[in-house]
Design a protein around this motif. Structure first.
Motif, mmCIF file in Angstrom:
data_model
loop_
_atom_site.group_PDB
_atom_site.id
_atom_site.type_symbol
_atom_site.label_atom_id
_atom_site.label_comp_id
_atom_site.label_asym_id
_atom_site.label_seq_id
_atom_site.Cartn_x
_atom_site.Cartn_y
_atom_site.Cartn_z
ATOM 1 N N SER A 108 41.859 35.961 118.403
ATOM 2 C CA SER A 108 41.570 36.956 118.407
ATOM 3 C C SER A 108 40.266 37.532 117.136
ATOM 4 O O SER A 108 40.775 36.764 116.156
ATOM 5 C CB SER A 108 41.582 38.060 117.922
ATOM 6 N N VAL A 109 39.562 37.873 117.058
ATOM 7 C CA VAL A 109 37.992 38.425 115.857
ATOM 8 C C VAL A 109 39.697 39.239 114.622
ATOM 9 O O VAL A 109 39.455 38.709 114.217
ATOM 10 C CB VAL A 109 37.210 39.569 116.442
ATOM 11 N N GLY A 110 40.719 40.186 115.048
ATOM 12 C CA GLY A 110 41.336 40.200 114.290
ATOM 13 C C GLY A 110 42.495 39.310 113.493
ATOM 14 O O GLY A 110 42.159 39.665 112.050
ATOM 15 N N GLY A 111 42.398 38.458 114.567
ATOM 16 C CA GLY A 111 43.286 37.729 113.628
ATOM 17 C C GLY A 111 42.340 35.775 113.079
ATOM 18 O O GLY A 111 43.128 36.594 111.422
ATOM 19 N N ASN A 112 41.059 36.223 113.592
ATOM 20 C CA ASN A 112 40.421 36.108 112.310
ATOM 21 C C ASN A 112 40.207 35.912 110.707
ATOM 22 O O ASN A 112 40.303 35.357 110.198
ATOM 23 C CB ASN A 112 39.413 35.342 113.190
ATOM 24 N N GLY A 133 37.194 48.101 116.426
ATOM 25 C CA GLY A 133 36.885 48.295 117.796
ATOM 26 C C GLY A 133 37.229 46.732 118.499
ATOM 27 O O GLY A 133 38.046 46.145 119.166
ATOM 28 N N PHE A 134 36.758 46.026 117.600
ATOM 29 C CA PHE A 134 36.661 44.606 118.353
ATOM 30 C C PHE A 134 37.690 44.346 118.142
ATOM 31 O O PHE A 134 37.829 42.654 118.116
ATOM 32 C CB PHE A 134 35.101 43.863 117.952
ATOM 33 N N GLY A 135 38.677 44.038 116.946
ATOM 34 C CA GLY A 135 39.517 43.652 117.286
ATOM 35 C C GLY A 135 40.758 42.716 117.819
ATOM 36 O O GLY A 135 41.008 41.682 117.362
ATOM 37 N N ALA A 136 40.811 43.385 119.031
ATOM 38 C CA ALA A 136 41.351 42.402 120.146
ATOM 39 C C ALA A 136 40.456 41.248 120.682
ATOM 40 O O ALA A 136 41.492 40.805 121.877
ATOM 41 C CB ALA A 136 42.034 43.013 120.996
#
Length: 222
Positions: A99-103, A133-136
């Motif tokens: 995900s974005v957060g994972g990156n 709010g874009f983490g997922a």
């Protein structure tokens, strides 16, 4: 990498890079804290080759000599992962399986321990680039400008001691280039990162506002 306020710079001492009998780079250079130096030249002038040498991933077919000093430390023979040099490429190179957060979490240093602390760092990074709010989100759902911002944020989370920019604005729409130039350069300066930009775009160099070095097209680029 030990930081010293009096040696917050990136130095190239008599750096010479050749491919066969062709000399690509013959350069000495000092980049101070928060300073942005631009290397300009067309394809084939050795710009990407120089960044590969500084980043520690120069292909073996090239012959290189000279020293690279980062904040007073000689990193010339260090592997890429130990140099603490962040590199922003033309493509964002986000991991599609994360995900974005994972990156963003991937860029965190080992000093950030614990799930809560890591989540807080990711949240702060998203807030800073106006992507709260874009983490997922799946990276594939992002626009080109959003992907570029995530790529930069991931690099900064790794706490680099210097920043290399490999034509990072060239694939963005014209309307986004100015925004991303401002975004990248402001963050490089605010963090005191000695920064080397390679480009063939005069507007990039103008926006960077620092010293410009022009290379001649001597050989095929890699």
């Amino acid at each position: 990498m030990q930081r010293n306020e009096q040696t917050m710079d990136l130095k190239l001492e008599d750096v010479h890079i050749a491919l066969g009998d062709a000399t690509l780079i013959d350069l000495s250079l000092s980049i101070g804290a928060g300073e942005i130096v631009t290397i300009m030249g067309p394809s084939g002038s050795g710009k990407s080759t120089l960044l590969a040498y500084l980043g520690g991933f120069l292909p073996r077919e090239f012959k290189a000599a000279g020293r690279v000093l980062l904040h007073g430390n000689d990193v010339t023979k260090m592997p890429a992962e130990q140099r603490h040099i962040g590199i922003l490429f033309q493509d964002p190179l986000l991991f599609p399986h994360l995900s974005v957060g994972g990156n963003l979490a991937f860029g965190l240093t080992s000093s950030v321990r614990g799930r809560k602390a890591r989540e807080e760092k990711v949240t702060e990074a998203l807030d800073e680039i106006n992507m709260a709010g874009f983490g997922a989100r799946d990276p594939a759902t992002l626009s080109g400008g959003q992907k570029a911002r995530i790529a930069l944020a991931r690099i900064l989370l790794s706490e680099p001691c210097a920043l290399l920019l490999d034509e990072p604005f060239s694939k963005l729409d014209a309307s986004l280039r100015g925004q991303m130039r401002k975004h990248v350069f402001e963050r490089a300066r605010s963090r005191g990162l000695p920064t080397l930009l390679v480009t063939h775009d005069e507007e990039d160099a103008k926006a960077a506002g620092g010293h410009v070095i022009r290379l001649d097209p001597l050989a095929e680029s890699v």
